[in-house]
Enzyme design. Structure first.
Site, PDB file in Angstrom:
ATOM      1  N   ALA A 116       0.857  -1.145  -0.074  1.00 21.51           N
ATOM      2  CA  ALA A 116      -0.085  -0.059   0.073  1.00 21.51           C
ATOM      3  C   ALA A 116       0.953   1.211   0.110  1.00 21.51           C
ATOM      4  O   ALA A 116       1.914   1.177   0.729  1.00 21.51           O
ATOM      5  CB  ALA A 116      -0.779  -0.182   1.221  1.00 21.51           C
ATOM      6  N   ALA A 117       0.454   2.082  -0.652  1.00 19.81           N
ATOM      7  CA  ALA A 117       1.145   3.422  -1.028  1.00 19.81           C
ATOM      8  C   ALA A 117       0.517   4.356  -0.648  1.00 19.81           C
ATOM      9  O   ALA A 117      -0.527   4.431  -0.338  1.00 19.81           O
ATOM     10  CB  ALA A 117       2.011   3.342  -2.378  1.00 19.81           C
ATOM     11  N   SER A 118       0.812   5.922  -1.219  1.00 14.31           N
ATOM     12  CA  SER A 118       0.347   7.029  -0.734  1.00 14.31           C
ATOM     13  C   SER A 118      -1.159   7.200  -1.867  1.00 14.31           C
ATOM     14  O   SER A 118      -2.151   7.736  -1.432  1.00 14.31           O
ATOM     15  CB  SER A 118       1.193   8.160  -0.825  1.00 14.31           C
ATOM     16  OG  SER A 118       1.821   8.125  -2.237  1.00 14.31           O
ATOM     17  N   ALA A 146      -2.032   4.433  -3.984  1.00  8.94           N
ATOM     18  CA  ALA A 146      -2.779   3.249  -4.566  1.00  8.94           C
ATOM     19  C   ALA A 146      -2.155   2.057  -3.873  1.00  8.94           C
ATOM     20  O   ALA A 146      -1.352   2.134  -3.036  1.00  8.94           O
ATOM     21  CB  ALA A 146      -2.249   3.080  -6.259  1.00  8.94           C
ATOM     22  N   GLN A 147      -3.008   0.906  -4.133  1.00  5.42           N
ATOM     23  CA  GLN A 147      -2.301  -0.276  -3.407  1.00  5.42           C
ATOM     24  C   GLN A 147      -2.487  -1.246  -4.344  1.00  5.42           C
ATOM     25  O   GLN A 147      -3.130  -1.501  -5.276  1.00  5.42           O
ATOM     26  CB  GLN A 147      -3.439  -0.695  -2.022  1.00  5.42           C
ATOM     27  CG  GLN A 147      -4.777  -0.989  -2.546  1.00  5.42           C
ATOM     28  CD  GLN A 147      -5.694  -1.000  -1.231  1.00  5.42           C
ATOM     29  OE1 GLN A 147      -5.383   0.168  -0.183  1.00  5.42           O
ATOM     30  NE2 GLN A 147      -6.454  -2.046  -0.865  1.00  5.42           N
ATOM     31  N   VAL A 148      -1.605  -2.427  -3.956  1.00  2.75           N
ATOM     32  CA  VAL A 148      -1.436  -3.592  -4.854  1.00  2.75           C
ATOM     33  C   VAL A 148      -1.990  -5.007  -4.388  1.00  2.75           C
ATOM     34  O   VAL A 148      -1.881  -5.292  -3.197  1.00  2.75           O
ATOM     35  CB  VAL A 148       0.175  -3.720  -5.366  1.00  2.75           C
ATOM     36  CG1 VAL A 148       0.348  -4.994  -6.206  1.00  2.75           C
ATOM     37  CG2 VAL A 148       0.723  -2.384  -5.971  1.00  2.75           C
ATOM     38  N   LYS A 155      -2.604  -3.163  -9.622  1.00  2.00           N
ATOM     39  CA  LYS A 155      -2.423  -1.876  -8.893  1.00  2.00           C
ATOM     40  C   LYS A 155      -3.874  -0.927  -9.110  1.00  2.00           C
ATOM     41  O   LYS A 155      -4.074  -0.761 -10.132  1.00  2.00           O
ATOM     42  CB  LYS A 155      -1.078  -1.005  -9.442  1.00  2.00           C
ATOM     43  CG  LYS A 155      -0.688   0.111  -8.674  1.00  2.00           C
ATOM     44  CD  LYS A 155       0.515   0.702  -9.066  1.00  2.00           C
ATOM     45  CE  LYS A 155       1.168   1.785  -8.325  1.00  2.00           C
ATOM     46  NZ  LYS A 155       2.505   2.248  -8.860  1.00  2.00           N
ATOM     47  N   ASP A 158      11.271   7.781  -8.418  1.00  2.00           N
ATOM     48  CA  ASP A 158      11.087   7.574  -7.044  1.00  2.00           C
ATOM     49  C   ASP A 158      11.525   6.002  -6.824  1.00  2.00           C
ATOM     50  O   ASP A 158      11.004   5.100  -6.329  1.00  2.00           O
ATOM     51  CB  ASP A 158       9.511   7.319  -6.700  1.00  2.00           C
ATOM     52  CG  ASP A 158       9.156   7.457  -5.401  1.00  2.00           C
ATOM     53  OD1 ASP A 158      10.128   7.755  -4.457  1.00  2.00           O
ATOM     54  OD2 ASP A 158       8.038   7.106  -4.978  1.00  2.00           O
TER      55      ASP A 158
END
Length: 557
Positions: free
Chosen positions: A181-183, A185-187, A201, A328
């Protein structure tokens, strides 16, 4: 600001935030929470539900904006009041400045955690910059691991609306618990009907709407800080504010895979275009662990130093040769896989933000590293002018190699005690305005390169590899970038003799720099051999006891 009563201050902040929110709403399609897809299996929202959603969006927008405006206002006032009347050269000023940095970093961390989304992404970006105070880096670095997954029900709705079918019609299985999980989206891991494993994603619901408001607020705040502090901060968050459609991320991934098609140590997951939309990206599933996971590497028998070398080579090639740079490269976006001809491979993830470097910048940056290899201070001065920081040319190499322009130490070696003492004395004469003007003068491309370099340095340090490895690799790929096209533009427009002369001059120049670099690499190899020898002697000493200590020590010396 301090003289305004508390209630009046709260009202002022609320009115400012509300005005910005309504401005964003009227300037775009911010108000609609969703647009029903003709492929979606669920019915469109009712008028009542849609109105409730719009009201909820406005309330959320005012709340987020109020939080941001008040945090930045308090921070600006804190700096103004705490440092007022203090001499910039005094110890008291430096102590107070560090205290304000710490308080402000804590406030901004709390803001990012509360607002989430783009604020987390912007905080991660700032934490990776080497130009910001250490207090900010220390506090905001925790944002790398604080993304909270979105409930699967909302994610499932996004998937159905985008893919047009129920998940059971597309996948044999779909894990509801995200693997990352990122800022933004999530996978999720899933298995297609043809038994291929994929990583799906999914962009968080309502993110487009939220991003428009957040970007407007951030622009407003950066301009406000500029008016108070005479410091332009827009360049620090501009690149982190770009939200690429997932199909663009897929194209970036394919371009990167093509750039490294002959490198068996690099893997970029393939895109499943049939299941990729503006909010959903489906790619080949790749196994591995974070690039800085030393425990995993030890378990799989992978040498961390070789991983560090490959990592630096990959990003050096991106910067100096291709000019197409991953925006990134933090550890979560680079995996170490035990698969590959060399015993491992690097899996490059998250291709949403890339920077295509200006070609002239790429060539100048290659020339800069060539000048650093040859210790050509005159050329470094000239290139500093090209990058807009000629006034600070003496300190310019510090951010790249850790030594000044007139240092006598070889590339990758520390400065002498005398040089360090002189540098420390000179740096005391620099003011905060000098640091600000230095950062502002750098081209945007340079900031992107510095950010990638800062993240790579941190990973290399975690892998216990020498920073000399990074410097020599950069130098080598800078030469590749300069001499990959030996025929210059002038030669193209000239006679056959001019073409031949141009190629000969390029080859001689390359040979000269390559000899110097070869000597530096030989010194690096000798240093590694010396360390290995002493390590072997130490093990032998432990195994045989102290009776032979003098003998082995004498032999080693």
């Amino acid at each position: 600001m301090m003289k305004i009563p508390a209630k009046a201050k709260a009202s002022l902040v609320l009115l400012t935030a509300a005005g910005l929110t309504f401005q964003a709403a009227s300037a775009s399609d911010l108000l609609p929470l969703s647009r029903h897809s003709p492929l979606a299996s669920s019915p469109p929202p009712t008028a009542t539900a849609d109105l409730a959603g719009k009201v909820g969006a406005l309330i959320d927008g005012v709340s987020r904006s109020s939080r941001a405006v008040s945090t930045v206002a308090i921070t600006v006032v804190d700096y103004e009041i705490s440092l007022r009347g203090l001499s910039r050269d005094s110890e008291e000023y430096l102590r107070k400045l560090s205290e304000v940095h710490s308080r402000s970093a804590k406030r901004i961390l709390e803001l990012c955690e509360a607002n989430k989304g783009f604020y987390v992404k912007a905080g991660q970006f700032v934490a990776a910059l080497r130009q910001v105070p250490e207090e900010y880096v220390s506090k905001l670095s925790s944002l790398q691991n604080k993304a909270v997954p979105c409930p699967f029900k909302a994610i499932r709705d996004v998937l159905i609306n985008n893919l047009g079918q129920d998940l059971s019609c597309i996948f044999c299985s779909f894990d509801e618990v995200p693997i990352a999980a990122a800022s933004i989206a999530q996978v999720h891991r899933a298995v297609l009907k043809d038994s291929n494993e994929v990583a799906v994603k999914v962009q968080y619901p309502g993110l487009d709407r939220q991003m428009k408001l957040d970007m407007m607020i951030m622009s407003f705040l950066s301009k406000s800080i500029t008016s108070f502090q005479s410091t332009d901060l827009s360049g620090l968050w501009e690149n982190s504010s770009k939200l690429s459609p997932w199909n663009l991320e897929g194209k970036n991934a394919e371009r990167t895979a093509k750039n490294f098609i002959s490198n068996d140590k690099v893997k970029v997951p393939k895109v499943v275009w049939e299941l990729t939309t503006s909010q959903v990206l489906t790619m080949e599933f790749c196994r591995g662990s974070k690039v800085d996971d030393l425990e995993y590497m030890e378990k799989m028998g992978i040498d961390p130093t070789k991983v560090a070398r490959t990592l630096v080579e990959v990003f050096a090639e991106m910067i100096f040769v291709h000019g197409f740079v991953h925006g990134d490269p933090h550890p979560g976006n680079i995996l170490v896989s035990p698969e590959g001809k060399s015993g491992f491979s690097l899996v490059i993830l998250d291709h949403g933000v890339y920077k295509q470097l200006d070609e002239q910048f790429r060539l100048d940056y290659c020339q800069l590293w060539k000048a650093l290899i040859l210790s050509d201070s005159t050329r470094v001065q000239q290139l500093s002018e090209c990058f807009g920081v000629g006034k600070y040319s003496r300190y310019f190499p510090l951010i790249l190699t850790g030594r000044t322009i007139d240092s006598k130490s070889a590339l990758g070696e520390a400065m002498s005690v005398e040089e360090k003492g002189k540098l420390k004395k000179d740096l005391k004469s620099l003011r905060m305005e000098d640091v600000s003007s230095f950062v502002e003068a750098l081209p945007p491309d340079f900031l992107i390169v510095l950010r990638a370099d800062g993240l790579l340095r941190a990973i290399i340090r975690k892998l216990c590899a020498s920073q000399r490895l990074r410097l020599l690799t950069y130098a080598r790929f800078a030469l590749y970038g300069l001499f990959q096209e030996p025929t210059t533009q002038s030669a193209l427009s000239g006679s056959a003799a001019a073409v031949l002369f141009s190629k000969l001059r390029g080859n001689l120049s390359y040979l000269k720099v390559r000899v110097v670099l070869g000597l530096l690499e030989l010194l690096s190899w000798m240093e590694r051999a010396r360390r290995l020898l002493f390590k072997m002697i130490n093990h032998l000493y432990v195994a045989t006891g102290p009776s032979v200590k003098g003998h082995y020590l004498t032999s080693a010396l």
